[in-house]
Each structure stands twice: as structure tokens, then as C-alpha cells.
Design a protein around this motif. Structure first.
Motif, PDB file in Angstrom:
ATOM      1  N   LEU A 120     -14.035 -18.121   7.914  1.00 24.53           N
ATOM      2  CA  LEU A 120     -13.449 -18.554   6.654  1.00 24.53           C
ATOM      3  C   LEU A 120     -14.483 -19.288   5.809  1.00 24.53           C
ATOM      4  CD1 LEU A 120     -10.718 -19.128   5.059  1.00 24.53           C
ATOM      5  CD2 LEU A 120     -10.636 -21.248   6.369  1.00 24.53           C
ATOM      6  N   TYR A 121     -14.413 -19.064   4.494  1.00 21.17           N
ATOM      7  CA  TYR A 121     -15.221 -19.818   3.529  1.00 21.17           C
ATOM      8  C   TYR A 121     -14.424 -19.921   2.230  1.00 21.17           C
ATOM      9  CZ  TYR A 121     -18.792 -21.037   0.121  1.00 21.17           C
ATOM     10  OH  TYR A 121     -19.496 -21.652  -0.881  1.00 21.17           O
ATOM     11  N   ALA A 122     -14.385 -21.119   1.664  1.00 22.86           N
ATOM     12  CA  ALA A 122     -13.684 -21.321   0.394  1.00 22.86           C
ATOM     13  C   ALA A 122     -14.592 -22.073  -0.571  1.00 22.86           C
ATOM     14  CB  ALA A 122     -12.402 -22.109   0.614  1.00 22.86           C
ATOM     15  N   GLU A 123     -14.544 -21.656  -1.830  1.00 24.16           N
ATOM     16  CA  GLU A 123     -15.309 -22.306  -2.899  1.00 24.16           C
ATOM     17  C   GLU A 123     -14.531 -22.139  -4.192  1.00 24.16           C
ATOM     18  OE1 GLU A 123     -19.151 -20.989  -5.316  1.00 24.16           O
ATOM     19  OE2 GLU A 123     -19.652 -21.587  -3.274  1.00 24.16           O
ATOM     20  N   GLY A 124     -14.151 -23.248  -4.787  1.00 21.61           N
ATOM     21  CA  GLY A 124     -13.388 -23.183  -6.029  1.00 21.61           C
ATOM     22  C   GLY A 124     -12.121 -22.367  -5.834  1.00 21.61           C
ATOM     23  N   PRO A 125     -11.870 -21.397  -6.726  1.00 24.18           N
ATOM     24  CA  PRO A 125     -10.641 -20.610  -6.609  1.00 24.18           C
ATOM     25  C   PRO A 125     -10.735 -19.469  -5.586  1.00 24.18           C
ATOM     26  CG  PRO A 125     -11.857 -19.893  -8.531  1.00 24.18           C
ATOM     27  CD  PRO A 125     -12.611 -21.082  -7.948  1.00 24.18           C
ATOM     28  N   TYR A 126     -11.905 -19.301  -4.950  1.00 23.04           N
ATOM     29  CA  TYR A 126     -12.134 -18.149  -4.075  1.00 23.04           C
ATOM     30  C   TYR A 126     -12.086 -18.528  -2.601  1.00 23.04           C
ATOM     31  CZ  TYR A 126     -13.898 -16.438  -8.498  1.00 23.04           C
ATOM     32  OH  TYR A 126     -14.014 -16.096  -9.821  1.00 23.04           O
ATOM     33  N   THR A 127     -11.451 -17.681  -1.820  1.00 22.69           N
ATOM     34  CA  THR A 127     -11.425 -17.833  -0.371  1.00 22.69           C
ATOM     35  C   THR A 127     -11.763 -16.486   0.251  1.00 22.69           C
ATOM     36  OG1 THR A 127      -9.685 -19.495  -0.531  1.00 22.69           O
ATOM     37  CG2 THR A 127     -10.044 -18.513   1.633  1.00 22.69           C
ATOM     38  N   LEU A 128     -12.744 -16.505   1.146  1.00 19.71           N
ATOM     39  CA  LEU A 128     -13.129 -15.311   1.898  1.00 19.71           C
ATOM     40  C   LEU A 128     -12.715 -15.513   3.338  1.00 19.71           C
ATOM     41  CD1 LEU A 128     -16.863 -14.975   0.807  1.00 19.71           C
ATOM     42  CD2 LEU A 128     -14.948 -13.674  -0.082  1.00 19.71           C
ATOM     43  N   TYR A 129     -12.179 -14.474   3.945  1.00 21.51           N
ATOM     44  CA  TYR A 129     -11.992 -14.557   5.379  1.00 21.51           C
ATOM     45  C   TYR A 129     -12.072 -13.185   6.017  1.00 21.51           C
ATOM     46  CZ  TYR A 129      -6.945 -14.111   4.199  1.00 21.51           C
ATOM     47  OH  TYR A 129      -5.730 -13.743   3.686  1.00 21.51           O
ATOM     48  N   LYS A 130     -12.450 -13.240   7.277  1.00 22.86           N
ATOM     49  CA  LYS A 130     -12.608 -12.022   8.072  1.00 22.86           C
ATOM     50  C   LYS A 130     -11.987 -12.304   9.429  1.00 22.86           C
ATOM     51  CE  LYS A 130     -16.469 -10.222  10.387  1.00 22.86           C
ATOM     52  NZ  LYS A 130     -17.876  -9.814  10.401  1.00 22.86           N
ATOM     53  N   LEU A 131     -11.084 -11.451   9.841  1.00 22.32           N
ATOM     54  CA  LEU A 131     -10.446 -11.555  11.149  1.00 22.32           C
ATOM     55  C   LEU A 131     -10.970 -10.414  12.001  1.00 22.32           C
ATOM     56  CD1 LEU A 131      -8.326 -13.024  12.884  1.00 22.32           C
ATOM     57  CD2 LEU A 131      -6.661 -11.357  12.042  1.00 22.32           C
ATOM     58  N   THR A 132     -11.614 -10.759  13.117  1.00 22.55           N
ATOM     59  CA  THR A 132     -12.213  -9.754  13.994  1.00 22.55           C
ATOM     60  C   THR A 132     -11.528  -9.784  15.347  1.00 22.55           C
ATOM     61  OG1 THR A 132     -14.347 -10.018  12.904  1.00 22.55           O
ATOM     62  CG2 THR A 132     -14.366  -8.947  15.053  1.00 22.55           C
ATOM     63  N   SER A 133     -11.067  -8.633  15.784  1.00 25.05           N
ATOM     64  CA  SER A 133     -10.473  -8.490  17.110  1.00 25.05           C
ATOM     65  C   SER A 133     -11.575  -8.186  18.114  1.00 25.05           C
ATOM     66  CB  SER A 133      -9.455  -7.348  17.102  1.00 25.05           C
ATOM     67  OG  SER A 133      -9.113  -7.006  18.430  1.00 25.05           O
ATOM     68  N   HIS A 134     -11.641  -8.969  19.171  1.00 26.68           N
ATOM     69  CA  HIS A 134     -12.658  -8.727  20.190  1.00 26.68           C
ATOM     70  C   HIS A 134     -12.221  -7.634  21.151  1.00 26.68           C
ATOM     71  CE1 HIS A 134     -15.392 -11.868  18.928  1.00 26.68           C
ATOM     72  NE2 HIS A 134     -14.297 -12.474  18.533  1.00 26.68           N
ATOM     73  N   PHE A 135     -10.951  -7.241  21.079  1.00 28.95           N
ATOM     74  CA  PHE A 135     -10.453  -6.154  21.916  1.00 28.95           C
ATOM     75  C   PHE A 135     -11.003  -4.807  21.458  1.00 28.95           C
ATOM     76  CE2 PHE A 135      -7.161  -2.901  22.595  1.00 28.95           C
ATOM     77  CZ  PHE A 135      -7.219  -2.837  23.984  1.00 28.95           C
ATOM     78  N   ASP A 136     -10.910  -4.536  20.158  1.00 28.42           N
ATOM     79  CA  ASP A 136     -11.368  -3.232  19.652  1.00 28.42           C
ATOM     80  C   ASP A 136     -12.483  -3.354  18.608  1.00 28.42           C
ATOM     81  OD1 ASP A 136      -9.969  -4.148  17.461  1.00 28.42           O
ATOM     82  OD2 ASP A 136      -8.424  -2.614  17.548  1.00 28.42           O
ATOM     83  N   ARG A 137     -12.989  -4.579  18.375  1.00 28.30           N
ATOM     84  CA  ARG A 137     -14.124  -4.832  17.483  1.00 28.30           C
ATOM     85  C   ARG A 137     -13.851  -4.448  16.029  1.00 28.30           C
ATOM     86  NH1 ARG A 137     -16.900  -8.532  19.254  1.00 28.30           N
ATOM     87  NH2 ARG A 137     -18.657  -7.924  17.982  1.00 28.30           N
ATOM     88  N   ARG A 138     -12.601  -4.389  15.632  1.00 26.24           N
ATOM     89  CA  ARG A 138     -12.262  -4.084  14.241  1.00 26.24           C
ATOM     90  C   ARG A 138     -12.112  -5.372  13.450  1.00 26.24           C
ATOM     91  NH1 ARG A 138      -7.386   0.003  14.331  1.00 26.24           N
ATOM     92  NH2 ARG A 138      -7.006  -1.336  12.568  1.00 26.24           N
ATOM     93  N   SER A 139     -12.395  -5.291  12.156  1.00 25.93           N
ATOM     94  CA  SER A 139     -12.310  -6.465  11.291  1.00 25.93           C
ATOM     95  C   SER A 139     -11.454  -6.172  10.069  1.00 25.93           C
ATOM     96  CB  SER A 139     -13.700  -6.892  10.816  1.00 25.93           C
ATOM     97  OG  SER A 139     -14.489  -7.315  11.893  1.00 25.93           O
ATOM     98  N   ILE A 140     -10.762  -7.196   9.622  1.00 23.19           N
ATOM     99  CA  ILE A 140     -10.032  -7.168   8.361  1.00 23.19           C
ATOM    100  C   ILE A 140     -10.733  -8.148   7.434  1.00 23.19           C
ATOM    101  CG2 ILE A 140      -7.846  -7.689   7.214  1.00 23.19           C
ATOM    102  CD1 ILE A 140      -6.454  -6.926   9.840  1.00 23.19           C
ATOM    103  N   PHE A 141     -11.076  -7.682   6.243  1.00 23.75           N
ATOM    104  CA  PHE A 141     -11.762  -8.495   5.237  1.00 23.75           C
ATOM    105  C   PHE A 141     -10.785  -8.814   4.123  1.00 23.75           C
ATOM    106  CE2 PHE A 141     -14.973  -5.959   7.285  1.00 23.75           C
ATOM    107  CZ  PHE A 141     -16.076  -6.801   7.393  1.00 23.75           C
ATOM    108  N   VAL A 142     -10.782 -10.078   3.682  1.00 24.23           N
ATOM    109  CA  VAL A 142      -9.901 -10.481   2.591  1.00 24.23           C
ATOM    110  C   VAL A 142     -10.651 -11.428   1.667  1.00 24.23           C
ATOM    111  CG1 VAL A 142      -7.740 -11.628   1.961  1.00 24.23           C
ATOM    112  CG2 VAL A 142      -7.863 -10.294   4.071  1.00 24.23           C
ATOM    113  N   LEU A 143     -10.478 -11.225   0.366  1.00 18.93           N
ATOM    114  CA  LEU A 143     -10.938 -12.172  -0.645  1.00 18.93           C
ATOM    115  C   LEU A 143      -9.724 -12.525  -1.485  1.00 18.93           C
ATOM    116  CD1 LEU A 143     -14.193 -12.155  -2.638  1.00 18.93           C
ATOM    117  CD2 LEU A 143     -12.058 -12.767  -3.743  1.00 18.93           C
ATOM    118  N   ALA A 144      -9.471 -13.812  -1.592  1.00 21.75           N
ATOM    119  CA  ALA A 144      -8.346 -14.286  -2.397  1.00 21.75           C
ATOM    120  C   ALA A 144      -8.881 -15.105  -3.561  1.00 21.75           C
ATOM    121  CB  ALA A 144      -7.408 -15.137  -1.545  1.00 21.75           C
ATOM    122  N   GLN A 145      -8.217 -14.976  -4.694  1.00 22.77           N
ATOM    123  CA  GLN A 145      -8.541 -15.772  -5.877  1.00 22.77           C
ATOM    124  C   GLN A 145      -7.276 -16.508  -6.274  1.00 22.77           C
ATOM    125  OE1 GLN A 145     -10.124 -13.543  -9.179  1.00 22.77           O
ATOM    126  NE2 GLN A 145     -10.459 -15.359 -10.410  1.00 22.77           N
TER     127      GLN A 145
END
Length: 94
Positions: free
Chosen positions: A29-54
Motif C-alpha cells: 500500500l502507498y497513499a499520497e494526497g488523493p491517490y492510493t495505490l495497492y497491490k494484493l498478491t496471493s502467494h498460493f498462485d502468485r497472482r496480483s490485483i492492482f488498484v489505484l484509487a482517487q
């Protein structure tokens, strides 16, 4: 342009990670001002979900088969500039 790559650049430089749950998922997770970035990674299947919120509204979601989103806006310029400031050569390529 691959937003996932730009998000990874920013999260590697500034993100904070923590492991959660029985599935050993990692949330970065990283947040700056109105922006938030996050990435959720599953260690079971090594897949990631990327999200940017404003302003707490998802404007970019990738990696989730049931929820993909790309709403054009100011976040695109912010993400590009943030990544360029960290890794100029990497962020410009592609």
C-alpha cells in the motif's frame, strides 16, 4: 502504457507491505494526497490485483477477473510522473 508496471515502480520505492490471512496474501500500500495505490498478491498462485484509487474511488483495477476498471483522469498523469521520478528509464519505456 502498462499501469501495472508503473504501480509496481511506485510501490517498490514507497509501499509498505504486510501479510494477511491463511492464504498468505501480501498487501502493498502507498497513499499520497488523493491517490492510493495497492497491490494484493496471493502467494498460493502468485497472482496480483492492482488498484489505484482517487479520492477513495477506484479508477483503475487490474488482475481481478470479476472487476476490471479504467476511468481516465488526473491519476494517469500523477502515476506517470511519480514513476518517472523514481525510475526515469523504466517508466518511459513501453
Amino acid at each position: 502504457m502498462q499501469y501495472e508496471r508503473l504501480i509496481n515502480i511506485v510501490l517498490r520505492a514507497y509501499g509498505q507491505s504486510s501479510r494477511h490471512g491463511l492464504d498468505q496474501e501480501t498487501l502493498t500500500l502507498y497513499a499520497e494526497g488523493p491517490y492510493t495505490l495497492y497491490k494484493l498478491t496471493s502467494h498460493f498462485d502468485r497472482r496480483s490485483i492492482f488498484v489505484l484509487a482517487q479520492n477513495q474511488r477506484d479508477v483503475f483495477v487490474s488482475g481481478d477477473a470479476f472487476n476490471s476498471k479504467l476511468i481516465p483522469g488526473d491519476w494517469q498523469v500523477w502515476l506517470q510522473q511519480k514513476a518517472l521520478g523514481i525510475a526515469p528509464d523504466t517508466a518511459q519505456a513501453g
